[in-house]
Motif scaffolding. Sequence first.
Motif, PDB file in Angstrom:
ATOM      1  N   LYS A 156     -78.784   8.466 -23.374  1.00  0.00           N
ATOM      2  CA  LYS A 156     -80.212   8.170 -23.270  1.00  0.00           C
ATOM      3  C   LYS A 156     -81.050   9.383 -23.665  1.00  0.00           C
ATOM      4  CE  LYS A 156     -80.758   4.456 -19.898  1.00  0.00           C
ATOM      5  NZ  LYS A 156     -81.328   4.095 -18.580  1.00  0.00           N
ATOM      6  N   ARG A 157     -80.650  10.548 -23.167  1.00  0.00           N
ATOM      7  CA  ARG A 157     -81.409  11.766 -23.500  1.00  0.00           C
ATOM      8  C   ARG A 157     -81.410  12.012 -25.003  1.00  0.00           C
ATOM      9  NH1 ARG A 157     -78.703  13.840 -18.873  1.00  0.00           N
ATOM     10  NH2 ARG A 157     -77.157  14.833 -20.229  1.00  0.00           N
ATOM     11  N   CYS A 158     -80.253  11.885 -25.604  1.00  0.00           N
ATOM     12  CA  CYS A 158     -80.146  12.201 -27.031  1.00  0.00           C
ATOM     13  C   CYS A 158     -80.839  11.144 -27.879  1.00  0.00           C
ATOM     14  CB  CYS A 158     -78.672  12.322 -27.432  1.00  0.00           C
ATOM     15  SG  CYS A 158     -78.425  12.833 -29.144  1.00  0.00           S
ATOM     16  N   SER A 159     -80.678   9.862 -27.534  1.00  0.00           N
ATOM     17  CA  SER A 159     -81.307   8.809 -28.342  1.00  0.00           C
ATOM     18  C   SER A 159     -82.820   8.866 -28.249  1.00  0.00           C
ATOM     19  CB  SER A 159     -80.802   7.436 -27.881  1.00  0.00           C
ATOM     20  OG  SER A 159     -81.153   7.201 -26.527  1.00  0.00           O
ATOM     21  N   ALA A 160     -83.336   9.449 -27.159  1.00  0.00           N
ATOM     22  CA  ALA A 160     -84.787   9.623 -27.063  1.00  0.00           C
ATOM     23  C   ALA A 160     -85.276  10.757 -27.968  1.00  0.00           C
ATOM     24  CB  ALA A 160     -85.184   9.919 -25.620  1.00  0.00           C
ATOM     25  N   LEU A 161     -84.347  11.637 -28.379  1.00  0.00           N
ATOM     26  CA  LEU A 161     -84.722  12.775 -29.218  1.00  0.00           C
ATOM     27  C   LEU A 161     -84.443  12.518 -30.695  1.00  0.00           C
ATOM     28  CD1 LEU A 161     -83.297  15.666 -26.995  1.00  0.00           C
ATOM     29  CD2 LEU A 161     -85.665  14.891 -27.129  1.00  0.00           C
ATOM     30  N   THR A 162     -83.304  11.940 -30.995  1.00  0.00           N
ATOM     31  CA  THR A 162     -82.916  11.747 -32.392  1.00  0.00           C
ATOM     32  C   THR A 162     -81.889  10.631 -32.478  1.00  0.00           C
ATOM     33  OG1 THR A 162     -81.854  12.770 -34.315  1.00  0.00           O
ATOM     34  CG2 THR A 162     -81.151  13.547 -32.148  1.00  0.00           C
ATOM     35  N   LYS A 163     -81.848   9.997 -33.645  1.00  0.00           N
ATOM     36  CA  LYS A 163     -80.872   8.940 -33.913  1.00  0.00           C
ATOM     37  C   LYS A 163     -80.135   9.224 -35.216  1.00  0.00           C
ATOM     38  CE  LYS A 163     -83.599   5.485 -31.457  1.00  0.00           C
ATOM     39  NZ  LYS A 163     -84.601   6.444 -31.003  1.00  0.00           N
ATOM     40  N   ASN A 164     -80.071  10.477 -35.573  1.00  0.00           N
ATOM     41  CA  ASN A 164     -79.452  10.858 -36.838  1.00  0.00           C
ATOM     42  C   ASN A 164     -78.130  11.593 -36.596  1.00  0.00           C
ATOM     43  OD1 ASN A 164     -81.596   9.773 -38.439  1.00  0.00           O
ATOM     44  ND2 ASN A 164     -82.843  11.517 -37.846  1.00  0.00           N
ATOM     45  N   GLN A 165     -77.869  12.667 -37.359  1.00  0.00           N
ATOM     46  CA  GLN A 165     -76.588  13.360 -37.295  1.00  0.00           C
ATOM     47  C   GLN A 165     -76.312  13.933 -35.908  1.00  0.00           C
ATOM     48  OE1 GLN A 165     -74.296  13.476 -39.753  1.00  0.00           O
ATOM     49  NE2 GLN A 165     -72.947  14.513 -38.315  1.00  0.00           N
ATOM     50  N   LEU A 199     -75.061   6.164 -40.810  1.00  0.00           N
ATOM     51  CA  LEU A 199     -74.030   6.853 -40.034  1.00  0.00           C
ATOM     52  C   LEU A 199     -73.192   5.908 -39.190  1.00  0.00           C
ATOM     53  CD1 LEU A 199     -76.250   9.832 -38.788  1.00  0.00           C
ATOM     54  CD2 LEU A 199     -74.726   9.807 -40.773  1.00  0.00           C
ATOM     55  N   VAL A 200     -73.412   4.589 -39.341  1.00  0.00           N
ATOM     56  CA  VAL A 200     -72.712   3.619 -38.489  1.00  0.00           C
ATOM     57  C   VAL A 200     -71.202   3.695 -38.682  1.00  0.00           C
ATOM     58  CG1 VAL A 200     -72.364   1.145 -38.111  1.00  0.00           C
ATOM     59  CG2 VAL A 200     -74.674   2.060 -38.288  1.00  0.00           C
ATOM     60  N   ASP A 201     -70.760   3.912 -39.916  1.00  0.00           N
ATOM     61  CA  ASP A 201     -69.316   3.934 -40.193  1.00  0.00           C
ATOM     62  C   ASP A 201     -68.594   5.059 -39.452  1.00  0.00           C
ATOM     63  OD1 ASP A 201     -69.684   1.799 -41.849  1.00  0.00           O
ATOM     64  OD2 ASP A 201     -69.832   2.986 -43.685  1.00  0.00           O
ATOM     65  N   GLY A 202     -69.307   6.111 -39.092  1.00  0.00           N
ATOM     66  CA  GLY A 202     -68.665   7.223 -38.384  1.00  0.00           C
ATOM     67  C   GLY A 202     -68.497   6.995 -36.894  1.00  0.00           C
ATOM     68  N   VAL A 203     -69.037   5.892 -36.384  1.00  0.00           N
ATOM     69  CA  VAL A 203     -68.956   5.590 -34.944  1.00  0.00           C
ATOM     70  C   VAL A 203     -67.730   4.721 -34.705  1.00  0.00           C
ATOM     71  CG1 VAL A 203     -70.141   4.563 -32.980  1.00  0.00           C
ATOM     72  CG2 VAL A 203     -71.454   5.735 -34.749  1.00  0.00           C
ATOM     73  N   LYS A 225     -75.689   0.384 -32.612  1.00  0.00           N
ATOM     74  CA  LYS A 225     -76.959  -0.342 -32.676  1.00  0.00           C
ATOM     75  C   LYS A 225     -78.163   0.584 -32.779  1.00  0.00           C
ATOM     76  CE  LYS A 225     -75.259  -4.339 -30.083  1.00  0.00           C
ATOM     77  NZ  LYS A 225     -75.357  -5.112 -28.822  1.00  0.00           N
ATOM     78  N   ILE A 226     -78.042   1.814 -32.243  1.00  0.00           N
ATOM     79  CA  ILE A 226     -79.218   2.684 -32.203  1.00  0.00           C
ATOM     80  C   ILE A 226     -79.161   3.805 -33.221  1.00  0.00           C
ATOM     81  CG2 ILE A 226     -79.599   2.215 -29.755  1.00  0.00           C
ATOM     82  CD1 ILE A 226     -78.324   4.864 -29.075  1.00  0.00           C
ATOM     83  N   ILE A 227     -78.000   4.104 -33.779  1.00  0.00           N
ATOM     84  CA  ILE A 227     -77.898   5.222 -34.713  1.00  0.00           C
ATOM     85  C   ILE A 227     -78.400   4.797 -36.079  1.00  0.00           C
ATOM     86  CG2 ILE A 227     -75.591   4.782 -35.650  1.00  0.00           C
ATOM     87  CD1 ILE A 227     -74.982   7.778 -35.227  1.00  0.00           C
ATOM     88  N   ASP A 228     -78.723   5.763 -36.926  1.00  0.00           N
ATOM     89  CA  ASP A 228     -79.164   5.487 -38.275  1.00  0.00           C
ATOM     90  C   ASP A 228     -78.095   4.693 -39.026  1.00  0.00           C
ATOM     91  OD1 ASP A 228     -81.243   6.254 -40.434  1.00  0.00           O
ATOM     92  OD2 ASP A 228     -79.326   6.720 -41.380  1.00  0.00           O
TER      93      ASP A 228
END
Length: 821
Positions: A446-455, A536-540, A530-533
């Motif tokens: 939650k903390r990180c997704s509130a800051l960035t959704k990239n690398q 970059l989905v393939d890396g999850v 669902k929330i990442i750019d």
Amino acid sequence: MDKSSALEYINQMFPTEASLSGVEPLMQKIHNEIRRVDAGILAAVRQQSSSGTKAKEDLAAATSAVEELMSKIREIKTKAEQSETMVQEICRDIKKLDFAKKHITTTITALHRLTMLVSAVEQLQVMASKRQYKEAAAQLEAVNQLCSHFEAYRDNPKITELREKFKNIKQILKSHVFSDFSSLGTGKEKEETNLLQQLSDACFVVDALEPSVREELVNNFCSRELTSYEQIFEGAELAKLDKTERRYAWIKRRMRTNEEIWKIFPPSWHVPYRLCIQFCKKTRKQLEDILDNLKEKPDVATLLLALQRTLEFEDELAEKFGGGAQGKENRNEIEEFGREDNNSQNVSDIRKKYEKKLAVHQGPETDEKDGIKEMSVPGAGFNFRGIVSSCFEPHLTVYIELEEKTLMENLEKLVQEETWDIDEGSQSNVLSSSMQLFLIIKRSLKRCSALTKNQTLLNLFKVFQRVLKAYATKLLARLPKGGSGFVAAATGMDGQIKTSDKDEKVICYIVNSAEYCHKTSGELAESVQKIIDTQLVDGVDMSEVQDEFSAVITKALVTLVHGLETKFDSEMAAMTRVPWGTLESVGDQSEYVNGINMILTTSIPVLGRLLSPLYFQFFLDKLASSLGPRFYANIFKCKQISETGAQQMLLDTQAVKTILLDIPSLGRQTSGAASYSKFVSREMSKAEALLKVILSPIDSVADTYRALLPEGTPMEFQRILELKGFKKADQQSILDDFNKHGPGITQPSVSPSVPPIASAAPPAPTITSPTVGLMASREDVLTRAAALGRGAATTGFKRFLALTEAAKDRKDGPFRKLFNP
């Protein structure tokens, strides 16, 4: 008619000799018909001849009529041409007059418009000199429309002169407007009260000029507004990361104090919107320079605070200028991951959950802040989210390092505080450390997704992978060490493993916790996807982590089997210590059987209650594959076995088989009992067959061995002879005969899943066809083996039958189970 048809007709008309009397009347009738037909033909020929003559006459008359008609048409055409020439002669002067009138009208209109254009240009010149912007704006529109009528006269000197004059006037208006706008924001507007109204009128002039003038004016105004911002925040005092919040406070204050200035611009210009875009771009450039010029790693708290304030500012801009609901959906994607299904969840919680989801899809319709209604969404559709905050992305490594350190410390703390026990009233058999770990991961996400959704989010996901793998290693380390038995030999585990009742519960808790982690880690990956750019989905991917927890489950279940194997060691040793060679009578089941039963009745109910059906079935399969062959091999470890001893051991074998078959019902999990029972019966039947071979007479022991144990080896057969009490000298002749005829009887059979004990010597070739006189037929051997299994014609077995006769009225017991089908 053809010839044959005519003959048939005649034969039909005169079938008998008596009927020939009617020939004459028939011939007369035919002649009359011929004469009538001839007369008709003659009349038709005469009529056709007269009709041909008449047709020629009609054709000639029609041709004459057509020629007459053509001559009349030519006459009419000649008269029409004469009439047209006469009309043209009459109207020639009238046509000249029409052209003259048209040209005079066009000339008068052009001269009138030229007069209007000259007058309008002169008036516009006066208005421009006097800065009468409101009137000049309307006059500009009029001059533009008048100029459009003279596009065809561009080469006319007078028109060219007027156009040049109009162009100069527009340039003068532009310079006046830019000059007046340069005083905006300097405080002059407070001294001259009519300045704002004058500038508002000037905006109409700008709209009447070319679109490039408006772009240039807006850009100049925004640049001039941000000049002081650049000067203030490029200084050494405020050009710091911890002063980032003051940057956004400056633009907010500027927007708030200059509200009167914004009103002079038409809403379609989107001046505040354009100003914010330029502010964000300049701020991003300055923050990039600050971050790149840091001599050491930035303080994480300062970095995150600056990023948080930047994100809040971007959200405010997005809501003010459109797209306020964007980005909120992703924040709700992680709300439910890792939460166990709880039947006690009340209705209000479910209602709140779906009300939140509905609100996200509907968007903020009523919760609008002040000022949003006044600003329409700009046509450019610019996305403010990420315009400034993206510059922090390359520098968030320190944040990820801090998150990883914190997660690892929390993991160590959770494992240290873990009691490895579950309260009796708990609805879940999962360790608290597993659930707490995913709660901590959820908060971190939650903390990180509130800051960035990239690398950075992807890097944090990789941290989650390492933390979960470390937790899997912790679970493995908690398992009791060592192992023994067949499964242990296959897995390479050394030493014995001793497990108490508590250890068995802990192992079950570890299995359940690993299953929970396996499932929840997959849900975690889905939430991050669902929330990442999207790039970059393939890396999850959590497949490696799930494989780790699957390995923990397998290792824990195998360890559970090893623990029970170790408990069986004393009972297997007790079995070998029984004096089977001197046993005088067959009694109830032996003590080691009771010991095996006691071990299983103590452990299995607990395991069945704690393990899921899938893993309990896996445990049963491993246990059966271990205990069945082990019991078979343990028979060979005994010393000499007499006939009475073999009968007693056969009874014990049946009792052990019954105990093993009762395990699924003992654990209250019977879903896979059919396949398990089949497996146990197959494995224990080998021990029963071995004991029947030991019970067989000496003259048929080889044939019985080949019939009941076709997979047996010469070494194994020699050990059976030793168990029967034969000396080395007596064994040799039997072994020679056994090796002469081969170790087994060829028959269609299914190979056992667990092979018998390996022999040091290679097996002799299998006889493919029995020889008459050298060995008994397969049917005879099987019949005698069955009789031996029933103990027929033996003194010891008579005593055994007496015991079973005395127990025939009992409802249960090993003697009744022995003969139950």
